[in-house]
Design a protein around this motif. Structure first.
Motif, PDB file in Angstrom:
ATOM      1  N   GLU A 121       0.852  -1.194   0.000  1.00 22.07           N
ATOM      2  CA  GLU A 121       0.000   0.000   0.000  1.00 22.07           C
ATOM      3  C   GLU A 121       0.880   1.233   0.000  1.00 22.07           C
ATOM      4  O   GLU A 121       1.891   1.282   0.681  1.00 22.07           O
ATOM      5  N   LEU A 122       0.443   2.237  -0.750  1.00 16.02           N
ATOM      6  CA  LEU A 122       1.215   3.459  -0.900  1.00 16.02           C
ATOM      7  C   LEU A 122       0.285   4.653  -0.744  1.00 16.02           C
ATOM      8  O   LEU A 122      -0.778   4.688  -1.374  1.00 16.02           O
ATOM      9  N   THR A 123       0.664   5.580   0.086  1.00 25.01           N
ATOM     10  CA  THR A 123      -0.081   6.821   0.238  1.00 25.01           C
ATOM     11  C   THR A 123       0.742   7.931  -0.405  1.00 25.01           C
ATOM     12  O   THR A 123       1.864   8.194   0.018  1.00 25.01           O
ATOM     13  N   LEU A 124       0.190   8.569  -1.433  1.00 25.44           N
ATOM     14  CA  LEU A 124       0.895   9.606  -2.190  1.00 25.44           C
ATOM     15  C   LEU A 124       0.337  10.966  -1.816  1.00 25.44           C
ATOM     16  O   LEU A 124      -0.875  11.189  -1.857  1.00 25.44           O
ATOM     17  N   THR A 125       1.209  11.893  -1.441  1.00 25.27           N
ATOM     18  CA  THR A 125       0.799  13.267  -1.162  1.00 25.27           C
ATOM     19  C   THR A 125       1.545  14.186  -2.115  1.00 25.27           C
ATOM     20  O   THR A 125       2.691  13.921  -2.483  1.00 25.27           O
ATOM     21  N   GLY A 126       0.896  15.254  -2.531  1.00 24.06           N
ATOM     22  CA  GLY A 126       1.497  16.202  -3.461  1.00 24.06           C
ATOM     23  C   GLY A 126       0.521  16.559  -4.561  1.00 24.06           C
ATOM     24  O   GLY A 126      -0.683  16.336  -4.453  1.00 24.06           O
ATOM     25  N   ASN A 127       1.049  17.100  -5.651  1.00 24.16           N
ATOM     26  CA  ASN A 127       0.212  17.633  -6.732  1.00 24.16           C
ATOM     27  C   ASN A 127       0.194  16.712  -7.956  1.00 24.16           C
ATOM     28  O   ASN A 127       0.349  17.168  -9.076  1.00 24.16           O
ATOM     29  N   SER A 128      -0.006  15.434  -7.739  1.00 24.04           N
ATOM     30  CA  SER A 128      -0.094  14.497  -8.856  1.00 24.04           C
ATOM     31  C   SER A 128      -0.981  13.328  -8.455  1.00 24.04           C
ATOM     32  O   SER A 128      -0.876  12.814  -7.341  1.00 24.04           O
ATOM     33  N   ARG A 129      -1.854  12.897  -9.355  1.00 20.41           N
ATOM     34  CA  ARG A 129      -2.708  11.726  -9.159  1.00 20.41           C
ATOM     35  C   ARG A 129      -2.649  10.853 -10.418  1.00 20.41           C
ATOM     36  O   ARG A 129      -3.585  10.820 -11.206  1.00 20.41           O
ATOM     37  N   PRO A 130      -1.545  10.157 -10.643  1.00 21.46           N
ATOM     38  CA  PRO A 130      -1.452   9.335 -11.861  1.00 21.46           C
ATOM     39  C   PRO A 130      -2.402   8.145 -11.817  1.00 21.46           C
ATOM     40  O   PRO A 130      -2.827   7.692 -10.752  1.00 21.46           O
ATOM     41  N   ARG A 189      12.306  -6.626  -7.706  1.00 22.94           N
ATOM     42  CA  ARG A 189      10.849  -6.793  -7.818  1.00 22.94           C
ATOM     43  C   ARG A 189      10.240  -5.499  -8.340  1.00 22.94           C
ATOM     44  O   ARG A 189      10.686  -4.412  -8.007  1.00 22.94           O
ATOM     45  N   ARG A 190       9.194  -5.645  -9.151  1.00 20.17           N
ATOM     46  CA  ARG A 190       8.439  -4.496  -9.667  1.00 20.17           C
ATOM     47  C   ARG A 190       6.979  -4.723  -9.322  1.00 20.17           C
ATOM     48  O   ARG A 190       6.426  -5.783  -9.598  1.00 20.17           O
ATOM     49  N   ILE A 191       6.370  -3.704  -8.722  1.00 16.54           N
ATOM     50  CA  ILE A 191       4.975  -3.785  -8.301  1.00 16.54           C
ATOM     51  C   ILE A 191       4.219  -2.655  -9.004  1.00 16.54           C
ATOM     52  O   ILE A 191       4.598  -1.487  -8.906  1.00 16.54           O
ATOM     53  N   VAL A 192       3.156  -3.004  -9.712  1.00 18.55           N
ATOM     54  CA  VAL A 192       2.302  -2.008 -10.356  1.00 18.55           C
ATOM     55  C   VAL A 192       1.248  -1.597  -9.336  1.00 18.55           C
ATOM     56  O   VAL A 192       0.495  -2.431  -8.835  1.00 18.55           O
ATOM     57  N   MET A 193       1.216  -0.309  -9.032  1.00 15.67           N
ATOM     58  CA  MET A 193       0.309   0.223  -8.024  1.00 15.67           C
ATOM     59  C   MET A 193      -0.892   0.872  -8.726  1.00 15.67           C
ATOM     60  O   MET A 193      -0.716   1.751  -9.569  1.00 15.67           O
ATOM     61  N   GLN A 194      -2.091   0.414  -8.347  1.00 17.00           N
ATOM     62  CA  GLN A 194      -3.336   0.943  -8.913  1.00 17.00           C
ATOM     63  C   GLN A 194      -4.028   1.813  -7.862  1.00 17.00           C
ATOM     64  O   GLN A 194      -3.966   1.517  -6.665  1.00 17.00           O
ATOM     65  N   PRO A 195      -4.723   2.878  -8.278  1.00 15.24           N
ATOM     66  CA  PRO A 195      -5.400   3.736  -7.295  1.00 15.24           C
ATOM     67  C   PRO A 195      -6.531   2.979  -6.603  1.00 15.24           C
ATOM     68  O   PRO A 195      -7.258   2.211  -7.231  1.00 15.24           O
ATOM     69  N   LEU A 249      -4.606   6.733  -1.828  1.00 17.59           N
ATOM     70  CA  LEU A 249      -4.107   5.382  -1.586  1.00 17.59           C
ATOM     71  C   LEU A 249      -3.970   4.595  -2.889  1.00 17.59           C
ATOM     72  O   LEU A 249      -4.859   4.632  -3.741  1.00 17.59           O
ATOM     73  N   TYR A 250      -2.858   3.905  -3.019  1.00 23.73           N
ATOM     74  CA  TYR A 250      -2.592   3.005  -4.149  1.00 23.73           C
ATOM     75  C   TYR A 250      -2.268   1.629  -3.587  1.00 23.73           C
ATOM     76  O   TYR A 250      -1.649   1.519  -2.519  1.00 23.73           O
ATOM     77  N   ARG A 251      -2.666   0.579  -4.316  1.00 25.61           N
ATOM     78  CA  ARG A 251      -2.385  -0.793  -3.888  1.00 25.61           C
ATOM     79  C   ARG A 251      -1.795  -1.593  -5.039  1.00 25.61           C
ATOM     80  O   ARG A 251      -2.128  -1.373  -6.201  1.00 25.61           O
ATOM     81  N   GLY A 252      -0.956  -2.563  -4.667  1.00 23.23           N
ATOM     82  CA  GLY A 252      -0.376  -3.458  -5.664  1.00 23.23           C
ATOM     83  C   GLY A 252      -0.072  -4.807  -5.049  1.00 23.23           C
ATOM     84  O   GLY A 252       0.128  -4.920  -3.840  1.00 23.23           O
TER      85      GLY A 252
END
Length: 166
Positions: free
Chosen positions: A85-94, A111-117, A122-125
């Protein structure tokens, strides 16, 4: 009269064979090292330094964009459920993020993890397996057609979180 000391031929003496064995051993070891070095290249050595230099400049541009967008991320790994799980703060919502966990010395552990909103920031992968130990953590996203990047070197421990872009 002088008593004659029997002279044995050279091939019955100890020292010539000792010297020959040292030379033969050095030839065998040299050939075996040459064989190993030819068959197994050093995976940590970059062949094309020019491309590596261009890659460094690209990475710096991406990090500069992340700073302009005031991005930070908090990443946590749940080994039991296999979800990052990833919590992104700032001025971007990819629409999607790419999280890379890079081992500095063992490429097979990358390892590479694709994170989906998920919801909000919050993003999860899904993780392939548990990831622990020293890693380069790289988060790449896109804003306005340009890639941005958050990058840190961290020691990952089960149950802990990682802060990127501090």
């Amino acid at each position: 009269m002088h008593a004659q000391i029997p002279v044995t031929p050279w091939y019955k003496q100890f020292w010539p064979w000792f010297m020959i064995s040292l030379l033969a051993l050095s030839v065998v070891l040299g050939l075996s090292l040459l064989t190993v070095s030819i068959l197994k290249g050093d995976s940590l050595v970059v062949d094309n330094y020019y491309d590596a230099g261009k890659g460094i400049n690209t990475a710096l541009d991406r990090e500069k964009l992340a700073k302009q967008l005031q991005l930070t991320a908090n990443v946590s790994f749940d080994d039991e459920s296999g979800i990052a799980e990833l919590t992104l703060t700032g001025n971007s919502r990819p629409a999607q993020l790419s999280l890379s966990l890079i081992s500095p010395t063992q490429p097979e552990k990358d390892r590479r993890i694709v994170m989906q909103p998920a919801e909000g920031n919050l993003y999860r992968g899904n993780m392939q397996d548990s990831v622990q130990g020293r890693r380069f953590v790289e988060l790449i996203g896109q804003e306005g057609g340009k890639d941005w990047r958050l990058f840190e070197e961290e020691t990952l421990v089960t149950g802990s979180s990682v802060q990127l872009g501090q």
